[in-house]
Design a protein around this motif. Sequence first.
Motif, mmCIF file in Angstrom:
data_model
loop_
_atom_site.group_PDB
_atom_site.id
_atom_site.type_symbol
_atom_site.label_atom_id
_atom_site.label_comp_id
_atom_site.label_asym_id
_atom_site.label_seq_id
_atom_site.Cartn_x
_atom_site.Cartn_y
_atom_site.Cartn_z
ATOM 1 N N THR A 202 -44.447 32.476 34.346
ATOM 2 C CA THR A 202 -43.221 31.986 33.726
ATOM 3 C C THR A 202 -43.055 32.439 32.289
ATOM 4 O OG1 THR A 202 -44.334 29.923 33.131
ATOM 5 C CG2 THR A 202 -43.119 29.955 35.208
ATOM 6 N N ASP A 203 -44.026 33.166 31.729
ATOM 7 C CA ASP A 203 -43.844 33.729 30.390
ATOM 8 C C ASP A 203 -42.769 34.810 30.464
ATOM 9 O OD1 ASP A 203 -44.531 35.992 28.316
ATOM 10 O OD2 ASP A 203 -45.377 34.110 27.547
ATOM 11 N N VAL A 204 -41.782 34.706 29.593
ATOM 12 C CA VAL A 204 -40.618 35.595 29.678
ATOM 13 C C VAL A 204 -41.030 37.058 29.619
ATOM 14 C CG1 VAL A 204 -38.495 36.287 28.522
ATOM 15 C CG2 VAL A 204 -39.118 33.861 28.657
ATOM 16 N N PHE A 205 -41.899 37.395 28.673
ATOM 17 C CA PHE A 205 -42.136 38.803 28.390
ATOM 18 C C PHE A 205 -43.271 39.409 29.211
ATOM 19 C CE2 PHE A 205 -40.223 36.895 24.582
ATOM 20 C CZ PHE A 205 -39.011 37.581 24.614
ATOM 21 N N THR A 206 -43.894 38.598 30.069
ATOM 22 C CA THR A 206 -44.868 39.156 31.013
ATOM 23 C C THR A 206 -44.389 39.005 32.451
ATOM 24 O OG1 THR A 206 -46.091 37.057 31.136
ATOM 25 C CG2 THR A 206 -46.783 38.654 29.454
ATOM 26 N N SER A 207 -43.186 38.498 32.622
ATOM 27 C CA SER A 207 -42.644 38.318 33.975
ATOM 28 C C SER A 207 -42.258 39.675 34.567
ATOM 29 C CB SER A 207 -41.418 37.403 33.941
ATOM 30 O OG SER A 207 -40.360 38.047 33.248
ATOM 31 N N PRO B 191 -30.610 41.466 43.000
ATOM 32 C CA PRO B 191 -32.043 41.657 43.277
ATOM 33 C C PRO B 191 -32.444 41.097 44.638
ATOM 34 C CG PRO B 191 -31.689 40.004 41.567
ATOM 35 C CD PRO B 191 -30.372 40.628 41.823
ATOM 36 N N GLU B 192 -33.582 41.568 45.140
ATOM 37 C CA GLU B 192 -34.017 41.179 46.476
ATOM 38 C C GLU B 192 -34.512 39.743 46.544
ATOM 39 O OE1 GLU B 192 -33.670 42.796 49.244
ATOM 40 O OE2 GLU B 192 -32.768 44.529 48.241
ATOM 41 N N ASP B 193 -35.046 39.239 45.434
ATOM 42 C CA ASP B 193 -35.650 37.903 45.490
ATOM 43 C C ASP B 193 -35.310 37.140 44.217
ATOM 44 O OD1 ASP B 193 -37.044 35.782 46.502
ATOM 45 O OD2 ASP B 193 -38.922 36.887 46.822
ATOM 46 N N HIS B 194 -35.689 35.877 44.193
ATOM 47 C CA HIS B 194 -35.376 35.007 43.066
ATOM 48 C C HIS B 194 -36.351 35.247 41.918
ATOM 49 C CE1 HIS B 194 -38.792 32.719 44.604
ATOM 50 N NE2 HIS B 194 -38.806 32.066 43.457
ATOM 51 N N SER B 195 -35.985 34.746 40.749
ATOM 52 C CA SER B 195 -36.843 34.770 39.567
ATOM 53 C C SER B 195 -36.815 33.379 38.935
ATOM 54 C CB SER B 195 -36.354 35.812 38.547
ATOM 55 O OG SER B 195 -36.474 37.115 39.065
ATOM 56 N N PRO B 196 -37.829 33.022 38.152
ATOM 57 C CA PRO B 196 -37.845 31.701 37.507
ATOM 58 C C PRO B 196 -36.626 31.501 36.610
ATOM 59 C CG PRO B 196 -39.999 32.741 37.376
ATOM 60 C CD PRO B 196 -39.066 33.790 37.891
ATOM 61 N N SER B 197 -36.073 30.312 36.650
ATOM 62 C CA SER B 197 -34.837 30.041 35.910
ATOM 63 C C SER B 197 -35.012 30.259 34.411
ATOM 64 C CB SER B 197 -34.355 28.612 36.185
ATOM 65 O OG SER B 197 -35.340 27.671 35.775
ATOM 66 N N GLU B 198 -36.168 29.849 33.852
ATOM 67 C CA GLU B 198 -36.365 30.000 32.420
ATOM 68 C C GLU B 198 -36.447 31.468 32.012
ATOM 69 O OE1 GLU B 198 -36.301 27.987 29.761
ATOM 70 O OE2 GLU B 198 -35.496 26.567 31.218
ATOM 71 N N VAL B 199 -37.011 32.290 32.885
ATOM 72 C CA VAL B 199 -37.084 33.726 32.600
ATOM 73 C C VAL B 199 -35.687 34.319 32.564
ATOM 74 C CG1 VAL B 199 -37.835 35.958 33.495
ATOM 75 C CG2 VAL B 199 -39.416 34.019 33.479
ATOM 76 N N VAL B 200 -34.891 34.026 33.594
ATOM 77 C CA VAL B 200 -33.538 34.581 33.667
ATOM 78 C C VAL B 200 -32.706 34.084 32.487
ATOM 79 C CG1 VAL B 200 -31.432 34.705 35.038
ATOM 80 C CG2 VAL B 200 -33.667 34.805 36.167
ATOM 81 N N TYR B 201 -32.826 32.799 32.196
ATOM 82 C CA TYR B 201 -32.073 32.251 31.065
ATOM 83 C C TYR B 201 -32.430 32.978 29.765
ATOM 84 C CZ TYR B 201 -30.788 29.290 27.174
ATOM 85 O OH TYR B 201 -30.288 28.852 25.984
#
Length: 463
Positions: free
Chosen positions: A16-21, A34-44
């Motif tokens: 969930t770390d933004v810059f290592t996601s 995109p093919e799959d979901h990503s964590p909401s906090e990362v996308v935000y």
Amino acid sequence: MALHETKDARARDADTDVFTSALSGQILPKYRMPEDHSPSEVVYSLLHNELLLDGNAAQNLATFCTTWSDDGVHRLMNECLDKNMIDKDEYPQTAEIEARCVNILADLWNAPKGTSGTGCSTTGSSEAAMLGGLALKWRWRARRQAEGKPADRPNLVCGPVQICWEKFARYFDVELRQVPLEPGATGLVPHQLAAHVDENTIGVVAILGVTYTCDYEPVAEIAAELDRIQEEHGWDIPVHVDAASGGFVAPFLHPDVVWDFRLPRVASVNTSGHKYGLAPLGVGWIVWRTAELLPADLVFDVDYLGGDMPTFALNFSRPGGEVIAQYYLFLRLGRGGYRRVQQACADTAQYLAGEIAGMGPFTLLYDGQGGLPAVSYTLADPAGAGFTLYDLSDRLRMRGWQVPTYPLPADRQDTVMQRVLIRHGVTRDQIALLVSDLRAAVEHLAAHPQPVPATEPRSGFHH
């Protein structure tokens, strides 16, 4: 077991770390989901960072729109995200609040006593203006047909209007007769009407807060000239007041200016709640003087989600939060609060006008008095200044300021001007910083003259 849990926790933290996601290591998709979901906090966080490339709204001195709202507005907007205000059966209290706002505006604009407010909310003043124009066309057509006369060549007369009126004319098959500016004028002058109106004129649009220069067109004098024309020719031509900005300024700062339903010839008024009405973006208003001025065949009774409701709109489903926020502001500020807000803005505009007038190379077109809280000006000597106002806009943008430069409409298109709008949330200190940057920009450009092209290719802002 404990070590295993610690490892999993660290793995989750890394995920969930933004810059290592995984998503942060990619260029964000632009053409395919995109093919799959990503964590909401990362996308935000990634979108938040990308939006930093937008201009700072607080330094946008081109827009009339609200750029600051208090916490109460934010909370109510959040609570109304799931409310579709068009569904009056499911959300009857939102519908009731909309009706209250219409009544408040009808009273603010001096609708005849004993009449209930007739109007509705819209997505903005542009939609509201189109609804007002449609009512003008329908009433003119019905009158012509009743008289056995042709109704196939309607026209609308106006001065330097905002582009929504050009859209209205094109979309709804009306000839737009846009009266050219006279030398020294910044809007429609009443004596010009006689050369442009005729029996096919559905109405005259008067602007309370001209987009270009921010002063008021003389609505009462325009109505009086139409009275004279009716006496001479028999043409009963109504006035629609485009008060996109001035509708929330004149009642508080200029109560003696007669522009509203005190004039019997004024049939309808549109305004932007999200401009000097102080509401967040997405709400406008249209109000008619009396109910019979809104033709019944423009209003649809819709069976929708379990109930019948009347509706007159170009849009259908839309959120209720902006309307609720508008009512919140009516309650929180009251007439006294609106007066104080608009006076503070006007005082700051007049301070800026004084600074610009004393700076040297500028001539004021509008000094912030008698109209909107704003300042507009041009170069005193465009040929000898060594730079254009477009150059000055570019220089100011280096400091984050967005100050629009554009030519006046025909027949004054040779006059290039700048305009600064003062809104709620634009402070005196902020404008003092602008003045300092403006002075520094002028000094730099004067010391480094720019070649002035024979014809200026840039068009500036479109506000």
